[in-house]
Design a protein around this motif. Sequence first.
Motif, PDB file in Angstrom:
ATOM      1  N   THR A  28     -12.223  -3.592  -9.042  1.00  0.00           N
ATOM      2  CA  THR A  28     -13.084  -3.088 -10.113  1.00  0.00           C
ATOM      3  C   THR A  28     -12.285  -2.206 -11.078  1.00  0.00           C
ATOM      4  O   THR A  28     -12.707  -1.122 -11.450  1.00  0.00           O
TER       5      THR A  28
ATOM      6  N   ARG B 289     -13.526  -1.409  -3.922  1.00  0.00           N
ATOM      7  CA  ARG B 289     -12.976  -0.401  -3.012  1.00  0.00           C
ATOM      8  C   ARG B 289     -13.129   0.990  -3.635  1.00  0.00           C
ATOM      9  O   ARG B 289     -13.554   1.922  -2.983  1.00  0.00           O
ATOM     10  N   THR B 290     -12.778   1.101  -4.920  1.00  0.00           N
ATOM     11  CA  THR B 290     -12.890   2.399  -5.591  1.00  0.00           C
ATOM     12  C   THR B 290     -13.652   2.226  -6.897  1.00  0.00           C
ATOM     13  O   THR B 290     -13.211   1.464  -7.759  1.00  0.00           O
TER      14      THR B 290
ATOM     15  N   ASP C  83      -3.034  -7.027  -0.891  1.00  0.00           N
ATOM     16  CA  ASP C  83      -2.745  -6.614   0.484  1.00  0.00           C
ATOM     17  C   ASP C  83      -4.015  -6.777   1.321  1.00  0.00           C
ATOM     18  O   ASP C  83      -4.570  -5.813   1.830  1.00  0.00           O
TER      19      ASP C  83
ATOM     20  N   SER D 122      -9.575  -5.000 -15.676  1.00  0.00           N
ATOM     21  CA  SER D 122      -9.655  -6.465 -15.789  1.00  0.00           C
ATOM     22  C   SER D 122     -10.986  -6.960 -15.224  1.00  0.00           C
ATOM     23  O   SER D 122     -11.663  -7.793 -15.838  1.00  0.00           O
TER      24      SER D 122
END
Length: 875
Positions: free
Chosen positions: A184, A207-208, A150, A187
């Motif tokens: 992150t 992002r996280t 997205d 994988s």
Amino acid sequence: MAVDADLDVVIVGAGFSGLYLLKRMRDLGMSTRVLEAADDVGGTWYWNRYPGARCDIPTTDYTLSFDPALETEWTWSEKYATQPEILRYAQFIATKYDLYSGIDFVTRAEQATWDEAAKRWHVRTDRGETITCRNYVMATGCLSLPKVPDIEGHDRFSGEVYFTSRWPHEGVDLTGKRVAVIGTGSSAIQSIPLMAAQADKLTVFQRTPNFSIPAYNGAADQERLAQIAADAAVYRAEAKLSRGGVPGEATLLAARALTDDERRARFEEVWAIGGLEMLGVFNDILVSEEANELLCELIREKIRSIVHDPVTAEALCPKDHPFGTKRPCVDTNYYATFNLPHVRLVDLRTDPITTITETGIETGTEADGETFEFDAIVFATGFDAMTGALVGVDITGRDGHTLKEQWAHGPATYLGLTTVGFPNFFTITGPGSPSVLSNMAVSIEQHVDWVTDAIAHLRDVGGAGAGTDGWATIEPTETAQTAWGVHVNDCANITLYPIANSWYMGANVPGKPRMFLPYVGGVGPYRVICDEVVDKGWLGFRIEATHSSQCNDGVIREIMPDVGMVLEMMATLELPLVESMSPEEAREFMSASSAMRPPGPAVGEIVDGTFPAGDGTPLTYRLYRPATDGPHPVVVYFHGGGWVLGDHESDDPFCRDLCVRSNAIIVSADYRHAPEARFPVAVHDGMAALTWVAEHATDLGGIPGQVAVAGWSAGANIAAVTAHLARDAGGPAISGQLLLTPVTDLSTDSASYIENGEGYVLTASLMHWFTDHYIDPADRTSPLASPLLAADLANLPPATIITCQFDPLRDEGTAYAHALAEAGNEVHHISARGHTHTSLTMVDIIISGVSYREQMGAALRSFFDRASTSAAVGA
Ligand code: N01
């Protein structure tokens, strides 16, 4: 391609589930085909070929066990095998059992429609064929449908684009390239160190941050290998009944109960083992935010100690979710990779991606942005987990309803295996089953075995072979499915899992309903449940054949999961029956049990004292004062224990908890016990306690005129009767009465006595033992013993009555609530679903009791709010 127009079974997916199910079906002589989109077997291990892909369960355990020959004919080379090796294992199984011949490769199931008249599924493939079958099984895996990223411009990049979940079979050479990795998760974390070894420049867009624990990969664990070699059957049987599908003892160490040094020592020990062992480092990390944070900080310290640049280290430290509530990653050199000069972390929390362009990625704002140029972008952006692949096929059940529509607000299944409206439709490791929270190999085998038994049963009861009507259909009932959903949620809600924005919660896919998808109750308990369903005559299923039909409607688990665990634990202790003891022995036994509990929360102050009974005999009390500024309202509390047992110690954690939640002083007042002092001594002691506390409210730090009574069980009986006596005596005024599972009628013949008379700690026979010690049969209808039987129930203080579903006293508590309301009193009746007579007082043991204790605290606060309002109005 061989097409059979009318098969017994169609299976979608040729991963481990599809392969093993095909074998089981063939062994039973069922005509079966497997449809597989790939050109080989392996499922997740076929597709996820990114560099560094490995399993995160030791491969000695990530092993199918249905055939003892597999234990000796296949040997894993490493602790965590690589994707190629696991894929070879799938191919080995397919070859060994001649399964390739049963699989249609490069064939995708597109549509499946139930034909009610023919009692068959019509399955249409992307090759245009329609296969007709009696049973349709989705063995499509939990993490098989990649999530569409997205991200604005995600399809615009003109360089090389890779998805970890669809990595090219020929491999990718990143040598000399400028590479971006987005994501992150596991994988990415597995592949980043290997991509960094090739790339000229590697930029990781995070992002996280995720928690990752070192794998310390190497040779397979020799101890485990020895155990398996010694007796594989025993080892595998233990795995099947374990919580996660891997044998091992759960730790008894609670993070909160250890000193800093002890906690750190235990943490270091487990860090040195590595991997998902960290989930079991302490027994309270998935239920206590405080415990979890203690662990998180220890892991963050490790990250800071590995990563040299403090800004990068801090950005890599997860702070937005408790450890374990997102799948922890297992890595080799992940954090250290960020020390390499050509590797950079971009923190999307501070610099979000604005767009992907033809040549790279732009982040930040227009005023303060950054443009990155890349040769390759790797999307490691995850999956539409658990449900994506299932609703990805257009499946239409009875009455034209599609699975997609039916699951629009979240999946609803019975056992994660079946769903209402979809006869003879099965999902292997579906939502509502342990699946991704377990060793998949163990869960897959269990599901396949269960589905095999179900399909065999349908053939047997239908009398298959007798033509088109020779098969039965199976479908869960609404009751069973709804209750299963409730149970799955109950299990999740006693953990911290629902806090995180994880794919377990569906939170990674925009618009996906937020709900906890897997079953967290454990592999062993879940297996027991599935077996019990069958043993109880397919409980919760409607099974229909031409000449027979059964609907065994019902619910398989109603008890709260943590209450159930405590009951099971108590059963294993084989404790002596209290009613087999003398009162003295029973009191000693109770003191010894009390000493083993968690202490309950801290309060401002605890003071022990005495008050005089009506005849002047000194009785003891224990006062719990809130830590907040006083004066406080006061609650006179009477402990439980059947008028024979109990004291301040026995109810100490509960009183502390009540004190904190109500912000009131709790005076736990003693009353004399039977058989030494029989009825009505305790009742008059209760009244003496109330009178003394009301008179000394100011001295105790209380607010005069704001005194409530409360009690649990027999203590609630004393509290209720004290309210009658105070009303009849014209005082003291009582602001309210809080009655937890009260005794209100000694006739002991209610339905709840019959339903719950055994197995829930307070048994009917124990209640009889208490009653016989306490009171003569002739006195039992006295309103001072059975307040429900009082002729006049009017003008009593506002009441909050809590009853528990699995309590012999449930019905009399309920009846008392109704009777008080009918007599014109204010009554709030709280019915605690799934709880027992004793479970709500088990502070820091039964987590599902917390919300009820919060309601008890609120009830006391509201009594006093009303009392102070009416005092103000009166003034
Ligand atoms: O996927 P993930 P995965 N912009 O969903 C990020 C199993 N598995 O393939 O968290 C920027 O975990 C997303 O960020 P955020 C294992 O169970 C097992 O890595 O949504 N970033 C996250 O960082 C695992 O849990 C092994 O903020 C975006 C990442 O992409 C599961 O598979 C190995 C984004 C996705 O991580 C899934 O792992 C690999 C966006 N728009 C996988 N959208 C074993 O070791 C997503 N992200 C057995």
